[in-house]
Design an enzyme around this catalytic site. Structure first.
Site, short mmCIF file in Angstrom:
data_model
loop_
_atom_site.label_atom_id
_atom_site.label_comp_id
_atom_site.label_asym_id
_atom_site.label_seq_id
_atom_site.Cartn_x
_atom_site.Cartn_y
_atom_site.Cartn_z
N HIS A 1 0.82 -1.22 0.00
CA HIS A 1 0.00 0.00 0.00
C HIS A 1 0.86 1.27 0.00
CE1 HIS A 1 -3.91 -1.99 0.38
NE2 HIS A 1 -3.26 -2.88 1.10
N THR A 2 2.09 1.13 -0.44
CA THR A 2 2.95 2.29 -0.62
C THR A 2 2.95 2.78 -2.07
OG1 THR A 2 4.80 0.75 -0.87
CG2 THR A 2 4.53 1.79 1.28
N ALA B 1 -5.84 -14.90 -5.23
CA ALA B 1 -4.77 -15.29 -4.32
C ALA B 1 -3.88 -14.12 -3.94
CB ALA B 1 -3.93 -16.40 -4.95
N GLY B 2 -4.16 -12.93 -4.48
CA GLY B 2 -3.31 -11.78 -4.19
C GLY B 2 -1.99 -11.84 -4.92
N LEU B 3 -1.93 -12.58 -6.03
CA LEU B 3 -0.69 -12.72 -6.80
C LEU B 3 -0.78 -11.99 -8.14
CD1 LEU B 3 0.05 -16.50 -6.07
CD2 LEU B 3 0.92 -14.48 -4.86
N SER B 4 -1.75 -11.09 -8.24
CA SER B 4 -1.87 -10.15 -9.37
C SER B 4 -2.22 -10.80 -10.69
CB SER B 4 -0.58 -9.32 -9.52
OG SER B 4 -0.43 -8.48 -8.42
N SER C 1 -4.91 -10.10 -12.28
CA SER C 1 -5.48 -9.04 -13.13
C SER C 1 -4.38 -8.25 -13.82
CB SER C 1 -6.38 -8.11 -12.30
OG SER C 1 -5.65 -7.49 -11.26
N ASP D 1 1.94 -3.71 -9.39
CA ASP D 1 1.62 -5.04 -9.92
C ASP D 1 1.94 -5.12 -11.41
OD1 ASP D 1 0.73 -5.54 -7.38
OD2 ASP D 1 -1.39 -5.50 -7.89
N TYR E 1 -10.70 -0.96 -1.09
CA TYR E 1 -9.40 -0.51 -1.57
C TYR E 1 -9.41 1.00 -1.76
CZ TYR E 1 -4.99 -0.86 -4.12
OH TYR E 1 -3.67 -0.75 -4.51
#
Length: 395
Positions: free
Chosen positions: A46-47, A133-136, A138, A181, A231
């Site tokens: 989140h930076t 899974a939070g592994l991008s 998209s 990402d 988000y």
């Protein structure tokens, strides 16, 4: 079928021929295959949308598109696993549909806005990258789509493709994400992470201690639940903090410009939630730079401390962890041979990333698969991943 077999270029070309008449009649050399990897973020969460520092690595779980470039300005994509087909016209892209094709259409929309020449294509989309899974997944789809639309001769530098992907995500899909990402997927370096300055887009490769340690992602079995509204809410809270700090320090444009002393001086000017979010971002930026130094020095104990501090901050200050992610990190912390562990990605479900000594990977997998279901009732997926090169055409 194994994950590798599913992405075999020859199989994808055969499947494309089976689902598209034009591809079936095309010569072999006309059918191209594009690959775009997912990513894990080692540290710096989140930076990115606060103009800060991040340290992602592209990973060997990826999206592939077998394509037949065409001259008719029409994009048609079929999903390999379900056979679902969607498409759009490059000259009349239209509004979002709230389906997976939006990531392709949004990328085309952003490239058109940037004046990039594009061609239509018929495509078959396959993936071994877990969704949610939070592994991008998209961002990987956006970067694969960008290459398919631009072609080998028009691909240009990865920075421009990453920016188009971010524009697609922000202005077309409607998620106010940063550029990390897409940049990791586009510009990854084999066996390295990359240290990215999300303001200037300056970046450099960071060697990883892969002779000693493996990168292991643990999918919680709980899909990432940080939806568009949540988000965007986090981003608005950061913007609120910036506005408050700027009343005291007018030069501040983002949390990237804030140091701990400035944050403390402006503490009474912002609400409690905004203050917590700002503190996480300011301290996380410092942790990214400290992690690069620790990796260069071979100080894996310090890397572990920084990962642990990052996870605690995401849990307590930014409030994007979850009981499932906390359980995975706690199990990792109690397992011999785990050097470092933290959540990776936006949070609220998804995955953790772990640095695990190579001779302890099997024991680590056993501990996760034994203890995690008892604590959560969910089944994890333990994925040892390689750090790979960024998106490109498969030759």
């Amino acid at each position: 079928m194994s994950r590798a077999d599913a992405l075999d270029p020859d199989r994808l070309r055969r499947r494309l021929r089976a689902v598209d008449r034009d591809a079936a009649a095309a010569p072999d050399e006309a059918l191209l295959v594009v690959r775009a990897p997912g990513r894990v973020n080692l540290i710096g969460e989140h930076t990115d949308y606060n103009d800060g520092f991040v340290m992602p690595a592209a990973i060997g779980l990826e999206i592939r598109l077998a394509i037949l470039p065409t001259d008719d300005r029409r994009v048609v994509v079929t999903l390999d696993d379900t056979g679902e087909t969607k498409g759009f016209d490059l000259d009349a892209i239209g509004p979002p549909t709230k389906t997976w094709i939006d990531y392709v259409a949004g990328t085309a929309w952003a490239l058109a806005a940037a004046g990039r020449p594009m061609t239509g294509f018929r495509g078959l989309l396959a993936s071994n990258l877990p969704r949610g899974a939070g592994l991008s997944s998209s961002a990987a789809l956006e970067m694969a789509a960008a290459l398919a639309l631009l072609g080998p001769d028009g691909a240009g530098p990865p920075e421009a493709r990453a920016l188009a992907g971010r524009q697609a995500e922000n202005a077309y899909v409607g998620v106010q994400s940063g550029v990390m990402d897409q940049f990791a997927s586009a510009a990854g370096v084999a066996d390295h992470a990359i240290l990215l300055d999300c303001r200037s887009l300056d970046w450099r490769p960071v060697p990883l201690p892969l002779a000693e340690c493996a990168l292991v992602a643990c999918h919680s079995g709980s899909s990432r639940r940080l939806d568009t509204s949540a988000y965007n809410e986090r981003r608005a809270e950061c913007d609120r903090a910036v506005a408050a700090i700027a009343t005291l320090y007018p030069a501040v444009r983002s949390l990237r410009d804030v140091d701990p002393a400035m944050l403390e001086a402006a503490r009474d000017r912002m609400d409690e939630v905004a203050a917590r979010r700002a503190r996480h971002v300011v301290e996380e930026n410092a942790r990214v730079l400290d992690t690069e130094q620790a990796l260069e020095a071979g100080d894996l104990a310090e890397v572990g401390r920084l990962f642990a501090a990052s996870h605690a901050s995401l849990r307590d200050l930014f409030e994007v962890s979850s009981p499932e992610l906390d359980a995975l990190v706690e199990i990792a912390a109690s397992t011999e041979g785990v050097v470092a562990a933290r959540l990776t990605g936006a949070g609220f479900g998804g995955s953790t990333i772990n640095l695990v000594r190579r001779d302890r990977v099997i024991a680590f997998r056993s501990a996760i698969e034994r203890d995690y279901p008892v604590r959560t009732g969910l089944r994890p997926r333990v994925l040892e991943v390689e750090a790979v090169a960024g998106a490109g055409f498969v030759t």
